[in-house]
Design a protein around this motif. Structure first.
Motif, PDB file in Angstrom:
ATOM      1  N   SER A 150       5.456  -0.320   1.322  1.00 28.44           N
ATOM      2  CA  SER A 150       6.859  -1.212   1.449  1.00 28.44           C
ATOM      3  C   SER A 150       7.352  -1.226   0.138  1.00 28.44           C
ATOM      4  N   LEU A 151       6.411  -1.257  -0.976  1.00 27.10           N
ATOM      5  CA  LEU A 151       7.095  -1.496  -2.495  1.00 27.10           C
ATOM      6  C   LEU A 151       7.812  -0.317  -2.791  1.00 27.10           C
ATOM      7  N   CYS A 152       7.217   0.978  -2.313  1.00 29.53           N
ATOM      8  CA  CYS A 152       7.911   2.187  -2.681  1.00 29.53           C
ATOM      9  C   CYS A 152       9.306   2.143  -2.064  1.00 29.53           C
ATOM     10  N   LYS A 153       9.241   1.873  -0.862  1.00 29.32           N
ATOM     11  CA  LYS A 153      10.407   1.933  -0.043  1.00 29.32           C
ATOM     12  C   LYS A 153      11.658   0.945  -0.609  1.00 29.32           C
ATOM     13  N   LYS A 154      11.097  -0.251  -0.902  1.00 28.39           N
ATOM     14  CA  LYS A 154      12.332  -1.363  -1.521  1.00 28.39           C
ATOM     15  C   LYS A 154      12.469  -0.595  -2.533  1.00 28.39           C
ATOM     16  N   ARG A 155      11.702  -0.242  -3.715  1.00 22.78           N
ATOM     17  CA  ARG A 155      12.271   0.267  -4.887  1.00 22.78           C
ATOM     18  C   ARG A 155      13.343   1.565  -4.797  1.00 22.78           C
ATOM     19  N   ALA A 156      12.926   2.501  -3.705  1.00 31.27           N
ATOM     20  CA  ALA A 156      13.891   3.673  -3.355  1.00 31.27           C
ATOM     21  C   ALA A 156      15.256   3.094  -3.129  1.00 31.27           C
ATOM     22  N   LEU A 157      15.374   2.231  -2.278  1.00 30.72           N
ATOM     23  CA  LEU A 157      16.430   1.727  -1.650  1.00 30.72           C
ATOM     24  C   LEU A 157      17.383   0.925  -2.822  1.00 30.72           C
ATOM     25  N   GLU A 158      16.373   0.200  -3.588  1.00 32.46           N
ATOM     26  CA  GLU A 158      17.219  -0.533  -4.841  1.00 32.46           C
ATOM     27  C   GLU A 158      17.681   0.302  -5.873  1.00 32.46           C
ATOM     28  N   LEU A 159      16.975   1.404  -6.086  1.00 33.55           N
ATOM     29  CA  LEU A 159      17.315   2.551  -7.205  1.00 33.55           C
ATOM     30  C   LEU A 159      18.677   2.869  -6.795  1.00 33.55           C
ATOM     31  N   PHE A 160      19.031   3.383  -5.553  1.00 35.50           N
ATOM     32  CA  PHE A 160      20.383   3.959  -5.022  1.00 35.50           C
ATOM     33  C   PHE A 160      21.245   2.879  -4.562  1.00 35.50           C
TER      34      PHE A 160
END
Ligand SMILES: Cc1ncc(COP(=O)(O)O)c(C=O)c1O
Length: 444
Positions: free
Chosen positions: A71-81
């Motif tokens: 979940s953390l990885c997905k959150k970071r991915a969406l935030e980065l872009f």
């Protein structure tokens, strides 16, 4: 027990590869150096866990910590872009870029439906459905009906009016862009417009440019594309893996296509490494890095053109430079090996309208992501550009034989003669003197 004690054979190979990566100029555009933190995450205990399914919907017990990680990885991915989680979903489980593209295609298309994608010698990628006349090289080509679009003969860049015309004729269900050897930015707005005008989805495969988009130096496809796929190990500087971003209404089909349709358990240790890389990519230092990557590539392209080499499309907007060697007389096979013996590692590569093959193509492809990670800038690019042009010029009269048997003997001879060449030996030494001043970084 540490590997040095438990398995000397593999430990010796790791040390040798580590030395090689330190000593050479790693100039394959799809390669980079991950941080120690990324490598620690990939080598962590997450490697031991099975986690089929999605967070909180697993088929295995014991996944409370894995759920938090993914979940953390997905959150970071969406935030980065800068993506709104109500509009976009992301899957971080695909094992790599090719299976990720397969998963997207299988989710969106029924077998036999049409795909319009970029022609491989014009810079496209195998996983977009590469096929030869009479030979369906890829699984994608075997299952779906693939047609390719091409670059313009004069400019060697895309003519979007032509792609629009072709899309009207072909009527694909999916339009794919994604350059593995295309030095220019793709007009995602135009491509999405073409796709939508014929009722197709638009998949932007930004595997190469992911880090440049994150760093704000290449245009984001997110305002336009239906699905964006990227590998995580090129300019994004993470471990080998992939992320599939999709409009929310497509996300569930894509998740199911990744698992259970194509893969089994996700590699949670890789997902841990991707999460770390995404954290690193959010920093101002990463944006500065992305800018320098492009600047360095543009300096090299300028130097090559000044030396009279044929740089495809007359430059680059990205991290890679493609040189068509035909006008110089040099063989790409000979140049690539001569450079490797001089400690400069590049790809030999097909170029637009190539009359060679993938094993003996007419061009070389080189890039700046890894050398920029080491901190190299303008001054070093001048040295590197000089070395590369000197080597091309010094081997330009060596002809690759046409005949198969003669070619086999030629290769054996070249692998003896090139390392003994005085110019190559001198440059190899100069390269190691330079690389010694730019250690491979452990942290960012
Ligand atoms: C544009 C593009 N898509 C997909 C891939 C496939 O990635 P992988 O090698 O991780 O399968 C690559 C790899 O070079 C690529 O350049």
């Amino acid at each position: 027990m540490a590997i040095n004690t438990s398995d000397r054979q593999v430990a010796v190979l790791i040390t040798a590869e580590s030395k090689r990566q330190q000593e050479v100029l790693e100039m394959i555009p799809s390669e980079n150096y991950t941080s120690q933190a990324v490598r620690e995450a990939v080598g962590s205990v997450f490697i031991n866990k099975y986690a089929e399914g999605q967070a909180k919907k697993r088929y295995y017990q014991g996944n409370s910590v894995v759920d938090e990680l993914e979940s953390l990885c997905k959150k970071r991915a969406l935030e980065l872009f800068q993506l709104d989680p109500d509009q976009w979903g992301v899957n971080v489980q695909a094992l790599s870029g090719s299976p990720a593209n397969l998963a997207v295609i299988a989710a969106l298309l029924e077998p036999g439906e049409r795909i319009l994608s970029m022609y491989l010698p014009d810079g496209g990628h195998l996983s977009h459905g590469w096929q030869l006349p009479g030979k369906k090289v890829t699984l994608v080509a075997k299952i779906w009906d693939v047609t390719f679009y091409h670059v313009d003969k004069g400019t060697r860049v895309f003519d979007y009016d032509e792609i629009q015309k072709q899309a009207k004729e072909v009527k694909p269900k999916l339009l794919i862009s994604g350059g593995t050897a295309y030095p220019r930015e793709i007009d995602h707005k135009r491509m999405a417009g073409i796709a939508h005008s014929v009722g197709a989805y638009y998949l932007a495969d930004v595997s190469h440019e992911a880090g440049l988009i994150a760093g704000g130096v290449n245009t984001s496809p997110f305002p336009y594309a239906d699905v964006v796929m990227m590998t995580t190990h090129k300019t994004l500087r993470g471990p080998r893996g992939a992320m599939i971003f999709s409009k929310k209404e497509l996300s569930s089909a894509i998740d199911q296509s990744v698992f259970p349709s194509i893969q089994g358990g996700p590699h949670e240790h890789t997902i841990a490494g991707i999460a770390v890389a995404l954290g690193e990519a959010k920093t101002p230092a990463f944006s500065a890095y992305a800018k320098q990557v492009v600047k360095n590539a543009q300096i090299l392209a300028g130097l090559f053109m000044k030396a009279g080499l044929d740089v495809v499309s007359g430059g680059t907007d990205k991290h890679l430079v493609l040189i068509d060697l035909r006008s110089s007389g040099a063989s790409a096979w000979v140049v690539a090996w001569a450079l490797e013996y001089a400690n400069i590692v590049v790809n030999r590569n097909t170029v637009p309208f190539d009359n060679g093959t993938s094993v003996y193509p007419s061009g070389i492809r080189l890039g700046t992501p890894a050398i920029t990670t080491r901190g190299m800038k303008e001054k070093e690019m001048k040295l590197i550009g000089g070395w590369i042009t000197e080597i091309i010029s010094s081997v330009k009269d060596i002809r690759l034989p046409e005949n198969k048997e003669e070619r086999a003997a030629f290769i054996i001879r070249m692998k003896k003669e090139l390392p003994a060449d005085k110019t190559i030996q001198r440059i190899a030494k100069e390269v190691t003197e330079l690389t010694a001043k730019f250690p491979v970084p452990e942290r960012y």
